[in-house]
Design a protein around this motif. Structure first.
Motif, mmCIF file in Angstrom:
data_model
loop_
_atom_site.group_PDB
_atom_site.id
_atom_site.type_symbol
_atom_site.label_atom_id
_atom_site.label_comp_id
_atom_site.label_asym_id
_atom_site.label_seq_id
_atom_site.Cartn_x
_atom_site.Cartn_y
_atom_site.Cartn_z
ATOM 1 N N GLN A 111 0.825 -1.209 0.000
ATOM 2 C CA GLN A 111 0.000 0.000 0.000
ATOM 3 C C GLN A 111 0.859 1.260 0.000
ATOM 4 O OE1 GLN A 111 -0.620 -2.602 2.193
ATOM 5 N NE2 GLN A 111 -2.191 -3.388 0.808
ATOM 6 N N GLU A 112 1.949 1.228 0.776
ATOM 7 C CA GLU A 112 2.765 2.420 0.970
ATOM 8 C C GLU A 112 3.300 2.985 -0.347
ATOM 9 O OE1 GLU A 112 6.368 3.245 3.953
ATOM 10 O OE2 GLU A 112 4.919 1.747 4.637
ATOM 11 N N ASN A 113 3.763 2.111 -1.210
ATOM 12 C CA ASN A 113 4.357 2.589 -2.462
ATOM 13 C C ASN A 113 3.538 2.164 -3.678
ATOM 14 O OD1 ASN A 113 6.643 3.771 -1.206
ATOM 15 N ND2 ASN A 113 7.449 1.706 -0.915
ATOM 16 N N TYR A 114 2.259 1.984 -3.452
ATOM 17 C CA TYR A 114 1.445 1.428 -4.528
ATOM 18 C C TYR A 114 1.464 2.299 -5.776
ATOM 19 C CZ TYR A 114 -2.359 -0.827 -6.981
ATOM 20 O OH TYR A 114 -3.095 -1.484 -7.929
ATOM 21 N N ASP A 115 1.462 3.639 -5.600
ATOM 22 C CA ASP A 115 1.388 4.514 -6.780
ATOM 23 C C ASP A 115 2.590 4.349 -7.700
ATOM 24 O OD1 ASP A 115 1.986 5.544 -4.200
ATOM 25 O OD2 ASP A 115 2.707 7.376 -5.156
ATOM 26 N N LEU A 116 3.732 3.919 -7.113
ATOM 27 C CA LEU A 116 4.925 3.747 -7.936
ATOM 28 C C LEU A 116 4.780 2.555 -8.889
ATOM 29 C CD1 LEU A 116 7.784 4.924 -8.306
ATOM 30 C CD2 LEU A 116 8.590 3.204 -6.711
ATOM 31 N N ILE A 117 4.172 1.486 -8.401
ATOM 32 C CA ILE A 117 4.087 0.280 -9.227
ATOM 33 C C ILE A 117 2.728 0.129 -9.894
ATOM 34 C CG2 ILE A 117 5.771 -1.016 -7.861
ATOM 35 C CD1 ILE A 117 3.263 -2.483 -6.656
ATOM 36 N N LYS A 118 1.827 1.055 -9.576
ATOM 37 C CA LYS A 118 0.434 0.914 -10.017
ATOM 38 C C LYS A 118 0.306 0.608 -11.507
ATOM 39 C CE LYS A 118 -3.749 3.512 -10.162
ATOM 40 N NZ LYS A 118 -4.209 4.887 -10.225
ATOM 41 N N ASP A 119 0.988 1.430 -12.328
ATOM 42 C CA ASP A 119 0.871 1.264 -13.782
ATOM 43 C C ASP A 119 1.227 -0.153 -14.225
ATOM 44 O OD1 ASP A 119 0.057 3.768 -14.129
ATOM 45 O OD2 ASP A 119 2.003 4.584 -14.760
ATOM 46 N N ILE A 120 2.249 -0.713 -13.578
ATOM 47 C CA ILE A 120 2.718 -2.039 -13.982
ATOM 48 C C ILE A 120 1.861 -3.124 -13.331
ATOM 49 C CG2 ILE A 120 4.758 -3.502 -14.154
ATOM 50 C CD1 ILE A 120 6.326 -0.865 -13.327
ATOM 51 N N TYR A 121 1.602 -2.916 -12.034
ATOM 52 C CA TYR A 121 0.916 -3.955 -11.274
ATOM 53 C C TYR A 121 -0.505 -4.176 -11.778
ATOM 54 C CZ TYR A 121 -0.611 -6.709 -7.279
ATOM 55 O OH TYR A 121 -1.093 -7.717 -6.497
ATOM 56 N N ILE A 122 -1.113 -3.107 -12.247
ATOM 57 C CA ILE A 122 -2.501 -3.189 -12.695
ATOM 58 C C ILE A 122 -2.644 -4.197 -13.841
ATOM 59 C CG2 ILE A 122 -2.876 -1.515 -14.570
ATOM 60 C CD1 ILE A 122 -4.743 -0.157 -12.235
ATOM 61 N N GLN A 123 -1.540 -4.357 -14.608
ATOM 62 C CA GLN A 123 -1.593 -5.285 -15.744
ATOM 63 C C GLN A 123 -1.551 -6.747 -15.299
ATOM 64 O OE1 GLN A 123 1.283 -4.146 -18.839
ATOM 65 N NE2 GLN A 123 1.490 -2.222 -17.747
ATOM 66 N N ILE A 124 -0.934 -7.008 -14.140
ATOM 67 C CA ILE A 124 -0.849 -8.409 -13.699
ATOM 68 C C ILE A 124 -1.796 -8.688 -12.539
ATOM 69 C CG2 ILE A 124 1.479 -8.944 -14.522
ATOM 70 C CD1 ILE A 124 2.541 -8.195 -11.777
ATOM 71 N N GLU A 125 -2.452 -7.649 -12.062
ATOM 72 C CA GLU A 125 -3.327 -7.822 -10.903
ATOM 73 C C GLU A 125 -4.428 -8.874 -11.106
ATOM 74 O OE1 GLU A 125 -5.012 -4.246 -9.383
ATOM 75 O OE2 GLU A 125 -5.011 -5.003 -7.333
ATOM 76 N N PRO A 126 -5.016 -8.962 -12.311
ATOM 77 C CA PRO A 126 -6.056 -9.988 -12.485
ATOM 78 C C PRO A 126 -5.561 -11.404 -12.183
ATOM 79 C CG PRO A 126 -6.035 -8.497 -14.362
ATOM 80 C CD PRO A 126 -4.864 -8.141 -13.522
ATOM 81 N N PHE A 127 -4.236 -11.586 -12.235
ATOM 82 C CA PHE A 127 -3.688 -12.931 -11.999
ATOM 83 C C PHE A 127 -2.990 -13.027 -10.653
ATOM 84 C CE2 PHE A 127 -3.242 -11.503 -16.395
ATOM 85 C CZ PHE A 127 -4.130 -12.362 -17.021
ATOM 86 N N LYS A 128 -3.336 -12.152 -9.725
ATOM 87 C CA LYS A 128 -2.521 -12.050 -8.511
ATOM 88 C C LYS A 128 -2.522 -13.332 -7.671
ATOM 89 C CE LYS A 128 -6.065 -10.045 -5.636
ATOM 90 N NZ LYS A 128 -6.658 -8.916 -5.009
ATOM 91 N N ASP A 129 -3.497 -14.209 -7.868
ATOM 92 C CA ASP A 129 -3.519 -15.449 -7.100
ATOM 93 C C ASP A 129 -2.868 -16.605 -7.854
ATOM 94 O OD1 ASP A 129 -4.717 -14.365 -4.875
ATOM 95 O OD2 ASP A 129 -6.704 -14.507 -5.809
#
Lengths: 302, 372
Positions: A111-129
């Motif tokens: 959560q603390e640094n979410y904005d830094l990785i947001k652009d990238i993480y959002i692309q793999i988030e659907p597969f986070k499990d």
């Protein structure tokens, strides 16, 4: 402002005293995207490992943000992000667990640094499990980048991040790096792909542990001394040896579907065409070629 | 503390996700404990016996019945000549030949003396030794019977006779499983503790994840503890599981204190985990770690007194086994479970294992630092 300073770093391996890094010096400015360009075995990874404090240099010194890589390795470790060439996250943990794990190691949270990785993480988030081992190459690489960024490092080290990644993902990856640069993160990247060199602010061409040339890609291309020609004929296989035998030749080598050729002295295209015709080649095409980083590199090696 | 807790959570997640490892930890001890003690039996049974009866008398038939009804021998040949019987041995159909001479009964009664001839196939030394022993004692007993039957007892014995009566302590029925099960359990706990911890650490090296850990500000001892604690816990779980299995399947209940046993295992696991850590610092791949561990575990187990008694080993082997942590564990297991030994009895063992734990872990951490 200089962020990473490397002075006369040397690394020698093993009993055979193989010099992997030979008296290398360079510096990288804050917020710069710096590229180490060179073939496999040039010493890129050794330089990375020295700068990320996991390998001790045999000579010279290096510092990151004023911290010495040998003496202050502990402080450095919490301010840098490192993405090794080989995918090295836990294959049996999910995307989210991996990210969470590395966040915890650095004493932070997603959560603390979410904005830094947001652009990238959002692309793999659907597969986070999904477990990291079951991800595609491009997704693995995005996850690795997220993990390297999760603690908001000042300097990011990317060791051949695009090796073995498909062209589309490679392009995407460099887009991501450009966005990160805007966040004022200094990025040092190594790659064996010459076409990626143009995307860096400054590059160092490196071979056998030595830096051959270091400048902006534009300047390196500009500094190419000779007019360069692209030559094509019906039989490319025979063309190359003929070009090598040409008396006025300075350099010639295969380059994509053409052969690149430079003259010794004044370029006389007509004479070259005549010579090749006399050798029995047809459909000869000779035109001016744009110099690329690869040409510069080949020039430096010859 | 937060980091260590997180490392442990991650480690357990990985262990429980790896079905093969989980099966090794939980199923292997159960199956091995059920199978091994049953198979590893020193008693030699079903010795194949060929008989050459040249007498065909009551006495000779009586002797043969006595031998075959002992339960150790199986009559597989009834030959007419020694040559034919030897042929059976050559074909591996017989292990022992018993030859009864002509006029066995007659001369025994008239001359008070007779000779029997036994031939033993000694390719398998243990079987030959035990088989020879069994048959000799059966003949001896048979001999005594004849004497009782035929000699009119004097008022005094013509010769002084020492009669030996023995009673078996701690294991009155000479139950082999009682001896083997504690030893096998010791071996299993060693396997889980030593093997798996070494493999796990090397796996991080092989996968390159240790590189990521190394560039993070995490402390070395956090990482090492994060690796050792899970296998320390699992080792204790396996031990408990083993005790339950040996109670259910063999009815073995430790005569001594279970708490004392656990106290020893807790320390022993520290030593064996240190050994696993030490091996892992030398290896780059899981394959290397596996082979090195295999080498040591073989020596530890074979020279640890699990199958063959250390007391009967040559001097040099006895010295070697002094440096074998497994031998102390097997010893303590047998002492506490079978004999009901107390803290006072295993004090020396405990002290030695603590030394092992300190030395092994210290060397491992030292070497770990050097290589990283």
């Amino acid at each position: 402002m200089e962020c990473v300073i490397v002075k006369n770093i040397t690394k020698v391996y093993g009993k055979e005293k193989k010099t992997a890094v030979d008296n290398v010096s360079f510096s990288v400015n804050k917020g710069e995207l710096f590229g180490l360009i060179g073939p496999d075995g040039a010493g890129k990874t050794s330089i990375f490992r020295i700068l990320t404090t996991v390998l001790l240099p045999d000579g010279g010194e290096a510092s990151i943000d004023g911290l010495d890589v040998v003496k202050n390795f502990k402080e450095i470790r919490s301010t840098i992000g490192y993405m090794p060439g080989k995918f090295s996250l836990y294959q049996d943990l999910t995307i989210e667990e991996n990210l969470n794990f590395f966040a915890t190691l650095f004493g932070t949270t997603i959560q603390e640094n979410y904005d830094l990785i947001k652009d990238i993480y959002i692309q793999i988030e659907p597969f986070k499990d999904r477990r990291a081992g079951k991800l595609s190459g491009g997704m693995k690489q995005k996850l690795a980048l997220c993990c390297a960024l999760i603690h908001k490092p000042n300097v990011l080290f990317l060791d051949e991040p695009t090796t073995g990644v498909d062209p589309v993902s490679r392009k995407e990856f460099w887009e991501m790096l450009k966005r990160l640069k805007k966040q004022n993160i200094t990025i040092i990247v190594s790659t064996p792909y010459m076409d990626e060199a143009n995307l860096c602010d400054r590059i160092a061409l490196i071979q056998d542990g030595k830096i051959l040339q270091m400048d902006t890609p534009q300047n390196i291309i500009k500094s190419y001394p000779d007019p360069l020609f692209a030559v094509k004929a019906n039989n490319m296989h025979k063309l190359l040896p003929f070009l090598t035998e040409y008396p006025e030749r300075k350099g010639s080598y295969a380059f994509g579907e053409y052969a690149h050729f430079s003259f010794n002295g004044n370029p006389d295209v007509a004479a070259l065409e005549k010579y090749l015709k006399a050798k029995g080649l047809d459909n000869i095409e000779i035109k001016n070629a744009d110099v690329t980083i690869e040409d510069s590199f080949i020039k430096l090696l010859s | 503390m937060r980091i260590l807790r997180f490392l442990l959570i991650k480690e357990f997640k990985q262990i429980f996700r790896n079905r093969a490892i989980l099966a090794i930890i939980l199923v292997m001890p159960v199956i091995q404990l059920i199978i091994l003690p049953l198979a590893a039996n020193y008693e030699v049974k079903n010795i194949n016996l060929a008989v050459i009866d040249n007498d065909h008398s009551d006495y000779s038939r009586d002797l043969i019945t006595k031998v075959t009804s002992s339960g150790y021998f199986r009559l597989t040949g009834y030959s007419q000549s020694y040559r034919k019987a030897l042929h059976l041995v050559e074909e591996d159909k017989a292990d022992i030949i018993l030859e009864i001479p002509k006029n066995f009964e007659k001369e025994l009664l008239t001359e008070n003396q007779q000779q029997l001839f036994i031939t033993i196939n000694a390719v398998n030394g243990t079987k030959a030794g035990l088989g020879g022993g069994y048959i000799s004692s059966i003949i001896q007993e048979y001999n005594n019977q004849i004497r009782v039957k035929n000699i009119v007892p004097d008022k005094f014995n013509p010769m002084p006779v020492i009669e030996i009566t023995s009673s078996n302590w701690y294991n009155p029925n000479l139950n082999y499983q009682l001896y083997m099960v504690p030893g096998v359990l010791a071996m299993l706990v060693t396997l889980v503790g030593g093997f798996l911890s070494a493999l796990n650490i090397v796996k991080e090296k092989e996968g390159g994840t240790i590189e990521q850990i190394n560039v993070s500000p995490i402390k070395k001892y956090h990482f090492i503890l994060g690796k050792l604690i899970p296998f320390w816990i699992l080792g204790n779980v396996v031990f408990g599981l083993g005790l339950i299995v040996s109670w259910i399947f063999y009815g073995i209940v430790p005569l001594g204190s279970i708490l004392l046993l656990y106290g020893f295992v807790v320390l022993y696991l520290l030593a064996i985990l240190g050994f696993g850590l030490l091996v892992s610092t030398f290896c780059e791949t899981q394959q290397q770690a596996m082979l090195i561990m295999f080498f040591f575990i073989m020596i530890f187990v074979l020279m640890g007194g699990l199958f063959t008694s250390i007391d009967s080993m040559p001097e040099w082997a006895k010295t070697v086994s002094k440096f074998n942590p497994v031998s102390y564990f097997i010893d303590v297991m047998r002492m506490v479970i079978i004999k009901g030994s107390t803290f006072q009895d295993i004090k020396r063992h405990l002290l030695i294992i603590i030394c092992f734990a300190i030395v092994l872990n210290f060397t491992a951490v030292l070497n770990y630092r050097k290589t990283s």
